[in-house]
Motif scaffolding. Structure first.
Motif, PDB file in Angstrom:
ATOM      1  N   GLY A  38       0.804  -1.219   0.000  1.00 43.70           N
ATOM      2  CA  GLY A  38       0.000   0.000   0.000  1.00 43.70           C
ATOM      3  C   GLY A  38       0.829   1.257   0.000  1.00 43.70           C
ATOM      4  N   ARG A  77      -3.438   3.754   3.314  1.00 45.46           N
ATOM      5  CA  ARG A  77      -3.640   2.570   4.136  1.00 45.46           C
ATOM      6  C   ARG A  77      -4.450   2.933   5.383  1.00 45.46           C
ATOM      7  NH1 ARG A  77       1.642   0.349   5.825  1.00 45.46           N
ATOM      8  NH2 ARG A  77       0.542  -1.626   6.036  1.00 45.46           N
ATOM      9  N   GLY A 107      -2.392  -4.906   5.202  1.00 47.47           N
ATOM     10  CA  GLY A 107      -2.455  -3.652   4.478  1.00 47.47           C
ATOM     11  C   GLY A 107      -2.838  -2.452   5.303  1.00 47.47           C
TER      12      GLY A 107
END
Length: 251
Positions: free
Chosen positions: A8, A13, A49
């Motif tokens: 990411g 994120r 993530g």
């Protein structure tokens, strides 16, 4: 995906808050009170993530919880000590010990603030139990009294290994499949869970997961996915956090 990967782009994120312990700890030349949490939680969020942020029980106020939650995209209520049984109207069992009033107050405030803005929440072990209590439910204070064995928490730092079956159509089924090889470390379990539906069970019929109905991601599990290096549930939380908060009243 490795638990130490970092997917990411910066700024895209979701930020996920993780509640922590406050315990006596030792590091370097120091031995004193510290705010701590097993690193596996943060590693799992990164691998899923998200960006992990630790939330120590330094305050139990709803105002503080609102200030924190307003800056989060998702929340994990982590495992830990027993919940104070007085919070669900029971006297302490002889095996119910070492509850933490500071954690109870702080995490209940976090859950209340999260409810106000429909923040995605995942509760792990104690976290699931606290979510049930926050909803007006109650706990069985010593699961071996119910099932007649100690496989859910064999003792010390040993995890029980149970094959947990999941409910068709549930979020936990979507994430984990029909069954989960679960690592468990709970001597207590959820007896009642108003406002939730049970979505996973151990072979002896202990509720091992519960979810709120509707579009909001609001789930508790009794096992420890982070200790099994299983990021499926953390990925589901991060995905829900990435897609934005559900408008209030959508349930």
């Amino acid at each position: 995906m490795s638990l130490h990967s970092d997917p990411g782009a910066p700024g895209t994120r979701p930020v996920i808050g993780l509640s922590t312990y406050r315990e006596e700890a030792a590091w370097g030349v120091w031995r004193q009170r510290a705010d701590v949490l097993h690193a596996e939680y943060a590693d799992a969020i990164v691998a899923a993530g998200g960006v992990p942020v630790l939330l120590p029980p330094a305050s139990g106020s709803l105002a503080s919880a609102r200030a924190v939650v307003s800056r989060l995209d998702g929340l994990v209520i982590s495992g830990g000590a027993d919940v104070d049984p007085l919070r669900y109207g029971d006297e302490p069992h002889e095996r119910t010990t070492a509850w933490r009033e500071d954690r109870d107050a702080w995490e209940l405030a976090l859950l209340s603030a999260a409810d106000e803005i429909q923040l995605p929440v995942l509760g792990v072990c104690r976290g699931m139990q606290l979510m049930a209590v926050a909803a007006g439910g109650a706990l069985d204070q010593h699961t071996p009294d119910v099932v007649g064995h100690e496989e859910h928490s064999p003792g010390a730092d040993v995890f029980g290994r149970l094959k947990v079956r999941t409910l068709e159509g549930s979020r936990v089924r979507d994430a984990e499949g029909e069954s989960v090889e679960a690592l468990c470390h709970h001597h207590q379990s959820v007896r009642s869970h108003p406002g939730f539906r049970a979505t996973a069970w151990s072979p002896d019929e202990i509720v091992e997961a519960m979810e709120a109905p509707g579009d909001r991601f609001y789930m508790g599990v009794q096992w420890h996915p982070e200790m099994g290096r299983d990021i499926a549930l953390f990925s589901a939380l991060v995905d829900a956090a990435s897609s934005g908060r559900v408008p209030q009243g959508a349930l």
